[in-house]
Design a protein around this motif. Structure first.
Motif, PDB file in Angstrom:
ATOM      1  N   GLU A  64      21.568  49.541  16.125  1.00  0.00           N
ATOM      2  CA  GLU A  64      22.092  48.372  16.638  1.00  0.00           C
ATOM      3  C   GLU A  64      21.610  47.415  16.968  1.00  0.00           C
ATOM      4  N   MET A  65      21.408  46.211  16.438  1.00  0.00           N
ATOM      5  CA  MET A  65      20.524  45.399  16.114  1.00  0.00           C
ATOM      6  C   MET A  65      21.482  43.859  16.160  1.00  0.00           C
ATOM      7  N   TRP A  66      21.109  42.650  16.586  1.00  0.00           N
ATOM      8  CA  TRP A  66      21.557  41.589  16.599  1.00  0.00           C
ATOM      9  C   TRP A  66      20.514  40.434  16.009  1.00  0.00           C
ATOM     10  N   SER A  67      21.157  39.433  14.392  1.00  0.00           N
ATOM     11  CA  SER A  67      20.643  38.787  14.017  1.00  0.00           C
ATOM     12  C   SER A  67      20.823  37.729  13.863  1.00  0.00           C
ATOM     13  N   GLU A  68      20.016  36.838  13.206  1.00  0.00           N
ATOM     14  CA  GLU A  68      20.013  35.222  13.292  1.00  0.00           C
ATOM     15  C   GLU A  68      19.777  34.649  11.897  1.00  0.00           C
ATOM     16  N   ILE A  77      15.795  39.450  13.318  1.00  0.00           N
ATOM     17  CA  ILE A  77      16.521  40.476  14.540  1.00  0.00           C
ATOM     18  C   ILE A  77      15.852  41.367  14.702  1.00  0.00           C
ATOM     19  N   GLU A  78      16.484  41.983  15.640  1.00  0.00           N
ATOM     20  CA  GLU A  78      15.645  42.538  16.189  1.00  0.00           C
ATOM     21  C   GLU A  78      16.711  43.774  17.324  1.00  0.00           C
ATOM     22  N   MET A  79      16.091  44.871  16.457  1.00  0.00           N
ATOM     23  CA  MET A  79      16.845  46.205  17.286  1.00  0.00           C
ATOM     24  C   MET A  79      17.377  46.394  18.616  1.00  0.00           C
ATOM     25  N   THR A  80      18.810  46.630  19.219  1.00  0.00           N
ATOM     26  CA  THR A  80      18.913  46.598  20.479  1.00  0.00           C
ATOM     27  C   THR A  80      19.204  48.315  20.728  1.00  0.00           C
ATOM     28  N   ALA A  81      19.185  49.495  19.797  1.00  0.00           N
ATOM     29  CA  ALA A  81      18.871  50.359  20.176  1.00  0.00           C
ATOM     30  C   ALA A  81      18.868  51.456  18.518  1.00  0.00           C
ATOM     31  N   ARG A  86      13.997  50.047  20.065  1.00  0.00           N
ATOM     32  CA  ARG A  86      14.758  48.517  20.912  1.00  0.00           C
ATOM     33  C   ARG A  86      13.436  47.391  21.296  1.00  0.00           C
ATOM     34  N   GLY A  87      13.605  46.440  20.674  1.00  0.00           N
ATOM     35  CA  GLY A  87      12.272  45.742  20.615  1.00  0.00           C
ATOM     36  C   GLY A  87      11.575  45.158  19.574  1.00  0.00           C
ATOM     37  N   LEU A  88      11.888  46.120  18.205  1.00  0.00           N
ATOM     38  CA  LEU A  88      11.401  45.944  17.240  1.00  0.00           C
ATOM     39  C   LEU A  88      11.915  44.895  17.231  1.00  0.00           C
ATOM     40  N   ARG A  89      11.080  43.677  16.077  1.00  0.00           N
ATOM     41  CA  ARG A  89      11.486  42.613  15.664  1.00  0.00           C
ATOM     42  C   ARG A  89      11.537  42.615  14.057  1.00  0.00           C
ATOM     43  N   PHE A  90      12.023  41.871  13.364  1.00  0.00           N
ATOM     44  CA  PHE A  90      11.832  41.733  11.618  1.00  0.00           C
ATOM     45  C   PHE A  90      11.612  39.821  11.674  1.00  0.00           C
ATOM     46  N   LEU A  91      11.059  39.718  10.735  1.00  0.00           N
ATOM     47  CA  LEU A  91      11.176  38.247  10.533  1.00  0.00           C
ATOM     48  C   LEU A  91      10.802  38.376   9.192  1.00  0.00           C
ATOM     49  N   GLU A  92      12.464  37.549   7.536  1.00  0.00           N
ATOM     50  CA  GLU A  92      11.949  36.933   6.726  1.00  0.00           C
ATOM     51  C   GLU A  92      12.243  35.975   6.313  1.00  0.00           C
ATOM     52  N   LYS A  93      10.886  35.292   6.005  1.00  0.00           N
ATOM     53  CA  LYS A  93      10.658  33.907   5.489  1.00  0.00           C
ATOM     54  C   LYS A  93       9.905  33.651   4.316  1.00  0.00           C
ATOM     55  N   GLU A  94      10.599  32.791   3.310  1.00  0.00           N
ATOM     56  CA  GLU A  94       9.710  32.489   2.192  1.00  0.00           C
ATOM     57  C   GLU A  94       9.349  33.671   1.751  1.00  0.00           C
ATOM     58  N   GLU A  95      10.222  34.211   1.615  1.00  0.00           N
ATOM     59  CA  GLU A  95      10.158  35.777   0.568  1.00  0.00           C
ATOM     60  C   GLU A  95       9.130  36.690   0.993  1.00  0.00           C
ATOM     61  N   SER A  96       8.615  36.868   2.380  1.00  0.00           N
ATOM     62  CA  SER A  96       7.779  38.241   2.872  1.00  0.00           C
ATOM     63  C   SER A  96       8.609  38.527   4.563  1.00  0.00           C
ATOM     64  N   LEU A  97       8.374  39.322   4.367  1.00  0.00           N
ATOM     65  CA  LEU A  97       9.503  40.030   5.289  1.00  0.00           C
ATOM     66  C   LEU A  97       8.235  40.671   6.508  1.00  0.00           C
ATOM     67  N   TYR A  98       8.143  40.171   7.757  1.00  0.00           N
ATOM     68  CA  TYR A  98       7.043  41.016   8.444  1.00  0.00           C
ATOM     69  C   TYR A  98       8.146  42.118   9.741  1.00  0.00           C
ATOM     70  N   MET A  99       7.424  43.091  10.177  1.00  0.00           N
ATOM     71  CA  MET A  99       7.688  43.644  11.203  1.00  0.00           C
ATOM     72  C   MET A  99       6.527  43.165  12.671  1.00  0.00           C
ATOM     73  N   PHE A 100       7.486  42.711  13.535  1.00  0.00           N
ATOM     74  CA  PHE A 100       6.079  43.421  15.080  1.00  0.00           C
ATOM     75  C   PHE A 100       7.201  44.862  15.820  1.00  0.00           C
ATOM     76  N   ASN A 101       6.080  45.165  16.516  1.00  0.00           N
ATOM     77  CA  ASN A 101       6.292  46.400  17.179  1.00  0.00           C
ATOM     78  C   ASN A 101       5.860  46.379  19.132  1.00  0.00           C
ATOM     79  N   PRO A 102       6.135  45.953  19.786  1.00  0.00           N
ATOM     80  CA  PRO A 102       5.776  44.448  20.979  1.00  0.00           C
ATOM     81  C   PRO A 102       5.354  46.914  21.987  1.00  0.00           C
TER      82      PRO A 102
END
Length: 255
Positions: A64-68, A77-81, A86-102
């Motif tokens: 489960e996630m929300w996305s803007e 994108i942020e994972m909620t379940a 939970r809390g994993l976040r993904f950023l897509e920008k200028e043809e690059s994709l990143y993930m951050f695990n808090p």
């Protein structure tokens, strides 16, 4: 004799006008591609969704996630379940994709391949994070075909071939079936750069979402793992006028 010639000329003119009218009513290939991507998602939106995955011999899973998303800016994108994600976040920008695990010890985001599986699903990272096909693909109309769709039965469709226009595109080409009557995208076949067909997406359960008739369910079947599939289910979606540029930065990813 003059009357016969006159009748023939009128017939030719009428035929030309009919052909011109039909041509004017048929969208061009690039327009069809843009229409297809904007039917699936608005140009700017906020959404809540889940992805259900089934693989033979494994327990089913649900994310489960929300996305803007804002066209031209990127997606967040942020994972909620489930709890472990939970809390994993993904950023897509200028043809690059990143993930951050808090939960990690590092404050640096991890760069991801767009072609890799998104969190073990049949969808790729790019499938989930970047809904804009026209950035990566050049389209052409290759014909028409009647598609047997699970919701609508037999549907007359335009066949669209979207060829990768840059090496970084995640697929070699995508074949699309676009309904002729309402220009709804109904099926996408994804081909690897080797030419192998390896995934198929069916768009279904069309409903009024975010101000337009959109698919609520997108099912992706794998041809690499027999019987494996994932479904994106849209729970909520809101079309927006814009989003702050600050939403699509590494600072937002690391907050």
């Amino acid at each position: 004799m003059k009357r016969i010639r006159y009748t023939i000329v009128l017939t030719i003119i009428a035929s030309v006008l009919m052909l011109s009218s039909a041509s004017a009513q048929t969208p061009g290939a690039e327009e069809l591609l843009t229409i297809a991507e904007r039917v699936i998602f608005p140009q700017v939106y906020r959404a809540e969704m889940r992805i259900e995955t089934v693989k033979p011999g494994e327990r089913g899973s649900t994310l489960e996630m929300w996305s803007e998303y804002e066209e031209g800016s990127g997606s967040l994108i942020e994972m909620t379940a489930p709890a472990r994600s939970r809390g994993l976040r993904f950023l897509e920008k200028e043809e690059s994709l990143y993930m951050f695990n808090p939960r990690s010890n590092s404050r640096r985001p991890l760069r991801l391949s767009p072609e890799q599986s998104f969190q073990g699903t049949v969808f790729s990272n790019n499938d989930v994070s970047d809904p804009k096909y026209s950035d990566d693909y050049r389209a052409r109309i290759t014909g028409e075909e009647t598609l047997d769709h699970p919701d609508f039965g037999l549907v007359d469709c335009y066949l669209l071939e979207a060829e990768a226009k840059r090496p970084e595109a995640p697929y070699g080409r995508i074949k699309m079936w676009i309904a002729k009557n309402e220009l709804k995208p109904l099926r996408f076949d994804y081909y690897a750069k080797s030419g192998l067909l390896f995934k198929r997406m069916i768009l279904k359960d069309f409903d009024q979402i975010a101000g337009d008739l959109r698919p609520r369910v997108m099912r992706m079947d794998s041809f690499e793992i027999e019987g494996a599939f994932s479904e994106v289910i849209i729970e909520k979606m809101e079309a927006l006028d814009d989003l702050p540029d600050s939403r699509f930065t590494t600072q937002a990813l690391l907050r």
